[in-house]
Design an enzyme around this catalytic site. Structure first.
Site, short mmCIF file in Angstrom:
data_model
loop_
_atom_site.label_atom_id
_atom_site.label_comp_id
_atom_site.label_asym_id
_atom_site.label_seq_id
_atom_site.Cartn_x
_atom_site.Cartn_y
_atom_site.Cartn_z
N GLY A 70 0.84 -1.20 0.00
CA GLY A 70 0.00 0.00 0.00
C GLY A 70 0.87 1.24 0.00
N TYR A 71 0.51 2.23 -0.81
CA TYR A 71 1.33 3.45 -0.91
C TYR A 71 0.48 4.72 -0.80
CZ TYR A 71 -0.61 3.16 -5.56
OH TYR A 71 -1.51 3.08 -6.61
N GLY A 72 -0.84 4.57 -0.73
CA GLY A 72 -1.73 5.73 -0.63
C GLY A 72 -2.61 5.57 0.59
N GLU A 76 -10.82 -0.37 -4.49
CA GLU A 76 -9.91 0.22 -5.49
C GLU A 76 -10.48 0.18 -6.91
OE1 GLU A 76 -7.10 1.68 -4.36
OE2 GLU A 76 -7.65 1.05 -2.34
#
Ligand code: SIN
Length: 194
Positions: free
Chosen positions: A25-27, A99
């Protein structure tokens, strides 16, 4: 109108129900953890940069006024820091729903803070998806974010929570922090006018 990627993601990786899979996860997946996981570890991936170039019609904006959220842009040599979660495969149904506004699951290698490595999945929205907004200056992105809100809340909350979570992880992201600083200035200029 945005294309819903839920069905495509469900078909993308044949995961056995009893498999355990690393999710990078990056957001919002760093700070808004509404899914079950077995373990989480700070991690990074190579060759990608985080950018607020993806439109959000379902969480931080609307069909008429989409917000801006992050995706990953292919950039040789770049390193993107985030958080990895070990999840049971059926959790991807819930994640695919969350998503669904243009993101597709992509296999990626990740490196944990202790140097260990794993292969897993991450969600990336590419420039050919219908919700794509594309490049803009950090100031333009900040202005855009200040004017958007969706069912999951104001768009600036997404950015400010992400910036704060990255700081806690010890991750410097010049793009995110510059937008954060513009938002602070835009907000205080607005407050001055009142
Ligand atoms: C992610 O957080 O990894 C994907 C983008 C988002 O949901 O904000």
């Amino acid at each position: 109108m945005s294309k819903n990627t839920f069905a495509e993601n469900q078909l993308r990786h044949a995961l056995d129900d009893d498999a355990q899979v690393w999710l990078f996860g990056y957001g919002s997946l760093i700070y808004l953890v509404d899914f079950p996981y077995l373990e989480s570890r700070p991690a990074s991936i190579r060759g990608w940069s985080r950018r607020f170039w993806q439109g959000s019609h379902d969480h931080r904006g609307t069909e008429e006024n989409p917000g801006r959220v992050v995706t990953l842009i292919d950039e040789p040599g770049a390193v993107c820091g985030g958080l990895a979660y070990l999840v049971e495969a059926p959790v991807f149904r819930q994640l695919d729903h969350r998503e669904k506004n243009g993101y597709l699951r992509v296999a990626t290698d990740m490196t944990f803070a202790d140097g260990a490595q794993a292969t897993g999945l991450t969600y990336i929205a590419t420039s050919d998806n219908e919700a794509w907004l594309g490049e803009a200056s950090e100031y333009e992105i900040a202005l855009h974010i200040c004017g958007a809100e969706g069912p999951s809340g104001p768009n600036d909350e997404y950015l400010l929570e992400l910036a704060s979570a990255l700081r806690k992880l010890g991750q410097h992201d010049a793009h995110v922090f510059e937008i954060e600083s513009h938002i602070g200035q835009i907000r205080s200029a607005g407050a001055d006018r009142r």
